[in-house]
Design a protein around this motif. Structure first.
Motif, PDB file in Angstrom:
ATOM      1  N   TYR A   1     104.026   0.580  -9.111  1.00 51.01           N
ATOM      2  CA  TYR A   1     102.749   1.230  -8.833  1.00 51.01           C
ATOM      3  C   TYR A   1     101.736   0.188  -8.379  1.00 51.01           C
ATOM      4  O   TYR A   1     101.831  -0.990  -8.758  1.00 51.01           O
ATOM      5  CB  TYR A   1     102.159   1.901 -10.086  1.00 51.01           C
ATOM      6  CG  TYR A   1     103.102   2.768 -10.863  1.00 51.01           C
ATOM      7  CD1 TYR A   1     103.274   4.114 -10.549  1.00 51.01           C
ATOM      8  CD2 TYR A   1     103.818   2.258 -11.951  1.00 51.01           C
ATOM      9  CE1 TYR A   1     104.130   4.921 -11.283  1.00 51.01           C
ATOM     10  CE2 TYR A   1     104.680   3.046 -12.688  1.00 51.01           C
ATOM     11  CZ  TYR A   1     104.831   4.384 -12.351  1.00 51.01           C
ATOM     12  OH  TYR A   1     105.688   5.167 -13.076  1.00 51.01           O
ATOM     13  N   ILE A   2     100.751   0.625  -7.614  1.00 52.69           N
ATOM     14  CA  ILE A   2      99.506  -0.131  -7.505  1.00 52.69           C
ATOM     15  C   ILE A   2      98.398   0.815  -7.938  1.00 52.69           C
ATOM     16  O   ILE A   2      98.481   2.032  -7.745  1.00 52.69           O
ATOM     17  CB  ILE A   2      99.238  -0.704  -6.099  1.00 52.69           C
ATOM     18  CG1 ILE A   2      99.000   0.406  -5.072  1.00 52.69           C
ATOM     19  CG2 ILE A   2     100.349  -1.616  -5.667  1.00 52.69           C
ATOM     20  CD1 ILE A   2      98.472  -0.134  -3.761  1.00 52.69           C
ATOM     21  N   GLU A   3      97.385   0.255  -8.562  1.00 53.66           N
ATOM     22  CA  GLU A   3      96.291   1.050  -9.096  1.00 53.66           C
ATOM     23  C   GLU A   3      94.998   0.623  -8.421  1.00 53.66           C
ATOM     24  O   GLU A   3      94.573  -0.526  -8.541  1.00 53.66           O
ATOM     25  CB  GLU A   3      96.207   0.856 -10.612  1.00 53.66           C
ATOM     26  CG  GLU A   3      95.468   1.957 -11.325  1.00 53.66           C
ATOM     27  CD  GLU A   3      95.714   1.950 -12.821  1.00 53.66           C
ATOM     28  OE1 GLU A   3      94.966   1.229 -13.528  1.00 53.66           O
ATOM     29  OE2 GLU A   3      96.645   2.625 -13.300  1.00 53.66           O
ATOM     30  N   ILE A   4      94.394   1.541  -7.673  1.00 53.74           N
ATOM     31  CA  ILE A   4      93.174   1.264  -6.931  1.00 53.74           C
ATOM     32  C   ILE A   4      91.970   1.552  -7.814  1.00 53.74           C
ATOM     33  O   ILE A   4      91.893   2.603  -8.454  1.00 53.74           O
ATOM     34  CB  ILE A   4      93.088   2.126  -5.660  1.00 53.74           C
ATOM     35  CG1 ILE A   4      94.312   1.900  -4.760  1.00 53.74           C
ATOM     36  CG2 ILE A   4      91.812   1.839  -4.889  1.00 53.74           C
ATOM     37  CD1 ILE A   4      94.364   2.837  -3.565  1.00 53.74           C
ATOM     38  N   ASP A   5      91.011   0.620  -7.859  1.00 57.17           N
ATOM     39  CA  ASP A   5      89.772   0.869  -8.575  1.00 57.17           C
ATOM     40  C   ASP A   5      89.058   2.050  -7.950  1.00 57.17           C
ATOM     41  O   ASP A   5      88.815   2.077  -6.740  1.00 57.17           O
ATOM     42  CB  ASP A   5      88.853  -0.358  -8.527  1.00 57.17           C
ATOM     43  CG  ASP A   5      89.203  -1.378  -9.597  1.00 57.17           C
ATOM     44  OD1 ASP A   5      89.979  -1.032 -10.509  1.00 57.17           O
ATOM     45  OD2 ASP A   5      88.708  -2.514  -9.527  1.00 57.17           O
TER      46      ASP A   5
END
Length: 236
Positions: free
Chosen positions: A182-186
């Motif tokens: 996953y990548i988690e975007i602010d």
């Protein structure tokens, strides 16, 4: 560290996971931690995103504090460990005991049975212009992510912002994202910021699709306003 286990705008999913913010606990205050655990259990929480302050880990009591905390939390919750506040080459002129890859390795080797996933938070100080000659795999977050995946953990890159697009693009070209689940975007709220975040998400999805990247993209609430990490100095 400021304790904020149940922020006002935190949300719980159907499986009672606090999805919006990372939980930061005062590892030097076992009594207070136990009080907060009781509150979380009473609230029906079953999964936690637990913050690991890497500067605090490098203090005299830091390792012992986290070695106590993780098994205690694991008795009652499913855990995702979120690593933030990475030490650089020196802290106030002193070489830290452990850099990020060593810290991640410590938690996996010593407590890996208690969690399946980690999150590595992108640092604002890392958003500097890199020269073309630099080896992107020499970056601590990249090496730590690759090592954690090799050791069998799911890996998320957290606190990703629009300013990271060029960095992400370089990593995509190296097939690094085969190691990232996953990548988690602010999540930026309101007006132009919200529009920029949505545009950035679309750009990332297009990039991933074009390059055959299967990494999932999700959002997180910005944590800077509800979180006080250790200063970049070595405490006792």
């Amino acid at each position: 560290m400021k304790l904020n286990p149940l922020p006002e705008n935190a949300t719980t999913s159907q499986d009672n996971l606090i999805t919006e913010k990372i939980l930061w606990l005062p590892i030097r205050n076992k009594k207070q931690v136990n009080i907060e655990i009781d509150k979380l259990k009473a609230a029906g929480i079953s999964k936690l995103k637990v913050g690991v302050d890497c500067i605090e880990f490098n203090t005299k009591k830091g390792i012992k504090g986290y070695d106590w905390l993780i098994p205690v939390l694991a008795e009652n919750f499913d855990l995702e460990l979120c690593f933030d506040n990475f030490p650089k080459k020196t802290i106030r002129g002193r070489v830290p005991k452990c850099m990020l890859p060593e810290i991640v390795e410590h938690f996996i080797f010593c407590h890996g049975a208690h969690f399946d996933s980690i999150q590595l938070c992108r640092q604002s100080l890392d958003r500097v212009q890199h020269t073309e000659e630099e080896n992107i795999f020499a970056e601590a977050i990249v090496f730590a992510a690759t090592w954690a995946k090799y050791l069998g953990k799911k890996v998320c890159l957290g606190k990703i912002q629009a300013a990271d697009f060029e960095w992400i693009s370089k990593l995509v070209s190296t097939r690094f994202f085969s190691h990232i689940d996953y990548i988690e975007i602010d999540k930026e709220v309101g007006g132009a910021k919200s529009s920029n975040t949505k545009f950035y998400e679309r750009a990332l999805r297009s990039l991933f699709q074009a390059k055959g990247v299967d990494t999932e993209i999700r959002y997180s609430q910005l944590t800077s306003n509800n979180l006080e990490l250790s200063p970049r100095g070595i405490a006792c």
